[in-house]
Motif scaffolding. Structure first.
Motif, short mmCIF file in Angstrom:
data_model
loop_
_atom_site.label_atom_id
_atom_site.label_comp_id
_atom_site.label_asym_id
_atom_site.label_seq_id
_atom_site.Cartn_x
_atom_site.Cartn_y
_atom_site.Cartn_z
N VAL A 3 45.62 41.27 49.64
CA VAL A 3 45.87 41.94 48.20
C VAL A 3 47.28 42.36 47.89
N ARG A 4 47.82 43.15 49.30
CA ARG A 4 49.13 43.48 49.23
C ARG A 4 50.04 42.32 48.93
N ALA A 5 49.77 41.09 49.61
CA ALA A 5 50.72 39.87 49.34
C ALA A 5 50.65 39.51 48.05
N LEU A 6 49.45 39.19 47.60
CA LEU A 6 49.13 38.86 46.29
C LEU A 6 49.83 39.80 44.96
N ARG A 7 49.61 41.23 45.25
CA ARG A 7 50.30 42.18 44.42
C ARG A 7 51.72 41.88 44.54
N HIS A 8 52.13 42.00 45.72
CA HIS A 8 53.71 41.68 45.83
C HIS A 8 54.43 40.56 45.40
N ALA A 9 53.61 39.45 45.10
CA ALA A 9 53.98 38.05 44.63
C ALA A 9 53.89 38.19 42.88
N LEU A 10 52.85 39.07 42.54
CA LEU A 10 52.73 39.37 41.08
C LEU A 10 54.08 40.15 40.63
N GLU A 11 54.42 41.19 41.52
CA GLU A 11 55.60 42.00 41.09
C GLU A 11 56.78 41.11 40.88
N ASP A 12 56.96 40.05 41.33
CA ASP A 12 58.26 39.11 41.44
C ASP A 12 58.41 38.73 39.85
N ASP A 13 59.73 39.06 39.54
CA ASP A 13 59.96 39.08 38.10
C ASP A 13 60.15 37.47 37.70
N TRP A 36 51.72 30.79 34.68
CA TRP A 36 50.83 29.99 35.40
C TRP A 36 50.69 30.20 36.72
N VAL A 37 51.49 30.80 37.51
CA VAL A 37 51.47 31.38 38.83
C VAL A 37 50.60 32.68 38.62
N ALA A 38 51.04 33.46 37.58
CA ALA A 38 50.41 34.89 37.48
C ALA A 38 48.91 34.61 37.49
N ARG A 39 48.66 33.62 36.65
CA ARG A 39 46.94 33.60 36.47
C ARG A 39 46.31 33.02 37.72
N HIS A 40 46.94 32.28 38.68
CA HIS A 40 46.36 31.94 40.09
C HIS A 40 46.22 33.43 40.91
N LEU A 41 47.52 33.88 40.95
CA LEU A 41 47.31 35.08 41.65
C LEU A 41 46.23 36.05 41.35
N ILE A 42 46.22 36.28 39.96
CA ILE A 42 45.27 37.13 39.59
C ILE A 42 43.83 36.58 39.77
N SER A 43 43.29 35.29 39.49
CA SER A 43 42.15 34.70 39.92
C SER A 43 41.86 35.02 41.47
N ALA A 44 42.81 34.95 42.47
CA ALA A 44 42.83 35.19 43.66
C ALA A 44 42.47 36.62 43.68
N THR A 89 37.81 43.40 45.50
CA THR A 89 37.71 44.97 46.11
C THR A 89 38.52 45.87 45.05
N ASP A 90 38.30 47.07 45.40
CA ASP A 90 38.76 48.01 44.44
C ASP A 90 40.33 47.81 44.38
N GLU A 91 41.12 47.82 45.68
CA GLU A 91 42.43 47.40 45.56
C GLU A 91 42.86 46.35 44.89
N ALA A 92 41.94 45.05 44.73
CA ALA A 92 42.35 44.09 44.12
C ALA A 92 42.33 44.45 42.63
N ALA A 139 42.54 47.18 41.14
CA ALA A 139 43.61 48.02 40.86
C ALA A 139 44.81 47.06 40.66
N ALA A 140 45.31 46.46 41.30
CA ALA A 140 46.40 45.38 41.42
C ALA A 140 46.55 44.79 40.09
N ILE A 141 45.45 44.22 39.69
CA ILE A 141 45.29 43.57 38.26
C ILE A 141 45.69 44.31 37.19
N ILE A 142 44.88 45.76 37.33
CA ILE A 142 45.18 46.51 36.29
C ILE A 142 46.63 47.02 36.07
N VAL A 143 47.14 47.26 36.98
CA VAL A 143 48.57 47.74 37.24
C VAL A 143 49.47 46.66 36.73
N PHE A 144 49.06 45.35 37.05
CA PHE A 144 50.08 44.43 36.60
C PHE A 144 49.98 44.10 34.93
#
Length: 132
Positions: A87-97, A102-110, A116-119, A121-126
């Protein structure tokens, strides 16, 4: 990160990890898919390192991110892998400007697949940051 991938491939006698360090997106995609089908949860840190690699052409990076994010999700859900690390790695990738939608959809899907709650939360923040 490339050296770490090669070192772990040698230590674990898993030559299938080496293509994750390739600059050819097809090699990365095939390796990630194979690991999702046949790997075990201990390869999650290697996939995280591959996800964090930069300096690739955009097409390579996009396809690689999509394949690696799917592999991370599958290893967490099917092999009981380290969800927090993934989740931390996927969240970090989502934060990349430079990540496109297309990639964001794949990251969010993962992240949704990990579930998990952490996952979540990462989607909500994004989503909140994207609407600003």
């Amino acid at each position: 990160r490339t050296a770490a991938i090669h070192a772990l491939a040698a230590r674990w006698e898993m030559p299938r990890l080496v293509p994750l360090a390739a600059t050819n997106w097809v090699s990365v995609k095939v390796a990630a898919e194979w690991l999702a089908d046949n790997g075990d949860a201990r390869v999650i840190p290697v996939l995280v390192a591959a996800l964090r690699r930069s300096g690739h052409p955009t097409l390579h990076r996009n396809v690689a991110h999509a394949a690696i994010s799917n592999a991370l999700m599958r290893l967490v859900t099917e092999q009981d892998g380290d969800a927090s690390l993934a989740v931390r790695a996927l969240r970090h990738a989502l934060e990349d400007d430079s990540v496109n939608s297309w990639v964001a959809r794949h990251l969010i899907s993962a992240l949704e697949g990990i579930g998990t709650d952490e996952a979540h939360a990462a989607i909500i923040v994004f989503e909140a940051n994207r609407q600003r």
